[in-house]
Enzyme design. Structure first.
Site, PDB file in Angstrom:
ATOM      1  NE  ARG A  25      38.578  32.968  37.941  1.00 52.18           N
ATOM      2  CZ  ARG A  25      38.069  34.105  37.465  1.00 52.18           C
ATOM      3  NH1 ARG A  25      37.015  34.067  36.658  1.00 52.18           N
ATOM      4  NH2 ARG A  25      38.598  35.270  37.783  1.00 52.18           N
ATOM      5  CB  ILE A  51      38.970  36.055  42.069  1.00 50.88           C
ATOM      6  CG1 ILE A  51      39.596  34.744  41.588  1.00 50.88           C
ATOM      7  CG2 ILE A  51      37.789  36.445  41.198  1.00 50.88           C
ATOM      8  CD1 ILE A  51      38.644  33.560  41.643  1.00 50.88           C
ATOM      9  CB  SER A  52      44.086  37.094  39.509  1.00 54.13           C
ATOM     10  OG  SER A  52      44.704  37.873  40.503  1.00 54.13           O
ATOM     11  N   PRO A  53      42.235  37.330  36.941  1.00 56.43           N
ATOM     12  CG  PRO A  53      42.387  38.931  35.252  1.00 56.43           C
ATOM     13  CD  PRO A  53      42.823  38.658  36.660  1.00 56.43           C
TER      14      PRO A  53
END
Length: 372
Positions: A25, A51-53
């Site tokens: 990530r 950016i999503s969790p």
């Protein structure tokens, strides 16, 4: 991260968990954000996007039920992280990004990391990708108000689509299955995504009102489903919290109880709201709280708080301000503060809970009001 924030929060598919472990990530966020890359939180990536969790990425991937033979369409490439997670799980990923700088940057990262079965494109995802349709699965990582008809047309019979639908700050993640040409929906959980831009945004009927910020269901009387759990309607990312039915509640008949015995573990929930910092200089924040053996976690900052985080229009964090920490044991009491709003604020997130601290925190009647 995978063990505590993803598997620990309910994702079970071993292929998905392995893909999450193997996807770097930190490669998909800026250098300035890399020290936070493996926290379960959204991070700004520029152009007003995030950016999503990681939990949400893993959860959506699991619900999509990816198979090795699948051809998948992703709407909203963003940083490229979701496409990278899908890459080892399916045959091909076709991903569309409307923001050209983001799409080009994601394409470079995906190419450098050798995700050869990911095919990026710049365009309006509202239109889908008809040249390579139909798709076995479609995943939408931005939120339209309603499901785009073009995507319905491009999903094969028997296929699955996962998409967050709803208002700008109040959304539900839906899983759709195409059966006999019709979309059969299943509401999964409350969520919070950036809006789908382009044509989808121009068609939106319910617009945010940044001059009148308010919280939904601040007394926790209305309930919704979050997976298999009952959670307060309007609140997102509920962790280690339960609604208590009690006629002695300060407001109505329910309140929320946060419980944590492991220092540093997340116990929280949050809600976002629009806020125009150029017109609203301060927010009045109030709530009722009760504590039992409250103490910090691994650091003094891990403690029972109410925190408001302010963001500009590009999702950059401007400031964090709030009330707390709450400590020790005490009966119901009202907490109140007027907190300053940074002038460039476009929206904010109110987060409350133990936030890494330990003990038991009861909360009720949470409210915000603009002051001028």
């Amino acid at each position: 991260m995978v063990d505590s924030e993803i598997a620990g929060a309910g994702v079970r598919n071993p292929r998905v968990l392995e893909a999450m472990r193997n996807t770097p990530r930190h490669e998909f966020v800026s250098l300035a954000q890399r020290d936070m890359a493996y926290y379960d939180m959204a991070l700004p990536i520029g152009e007003g996007q995030t950016i999503s969790p990681p939990f949400i990425v893993a959860y959506m991937t699991e619900q999509l039920d990816p198979q090795p033979s699948d051809k998948v369409l992703e709407i909203g490439t963003g940083s490229g992280y979701q496409a990278a997670v899908l890459s080892p799980l399916v045959k091909d990923v076709y991903t569309i990004e409307i923001k050209e700088p983001l799409g080009l940057a994601a394409a470079r990262v995906l190419k450098r990391l050798k995700y050869t079965n990911v095919h990026p494109r710049i365009g309006d995802g509202y239109q889908g990708w008809p040249d390579v349709a139909p798709f076995d699965k479609i995943i939408v990582t931005c939120s339209p108000e309603n499901i785009p008809e073009k995507l319905v047309e491009q999903l094969r019979e028997g296929g699955r689509m996962i998409v967050p639908l709803g208002e700008r700050y109040q959304q539900t993640l839906y899983l759709f299955r195409k059966e006999n040409g019709k979309m059969v929906s299943e509401a999964l959980r409350p969520t919070l995504f950036v809006p789908m831009t382009g044509e989808a945004e121009s068609l939106r009927k319910v617009k945010p009102d940044p001059l009148h910020p308010t919280l939904v269901n601040g007394s926790f009387e209305e309930m919704a489903k979050d997976g298999d759990l009952d959670v307060p309607k309007g609140w997102h990312y509920v962790r280690q919290a339960a609604v208590v039915d009690d006629s002695r509640a300060p407001e109505g008949k329910r309140y929320v109880r946060f419980t944590n015995i492991t220092p540093g573990r997340g116990s929280q929930m949050l809600q976002a709201f629009p806020l125009d910092g150029s017109k609203i200089p301060a927010l009045d924040v109030s709530l009722m709280v009760k504590g039992e053996a409250l103490r910090p976690g691994n650091t003094p900052g891990e403690a029972a708080y109410v925190v408001v985080t302010f963001y500009d229009e590009n999702q950059r964090t401007l400031a964090e301000r709030g009330i707390g920490p709450f400590r020790d044991t005490f009966d119901w009491r009202r907490e109140h503060a007027v907190i300053r709003v940074p002038p460039r604020t476009a929206h904010a997130i109110l987060r409350l809970g133990l936030l890494g601290g330990v003990g038991e925190l009861d909360v009720d009647n949470v409210a915000i009001a603009p002051t001028r």
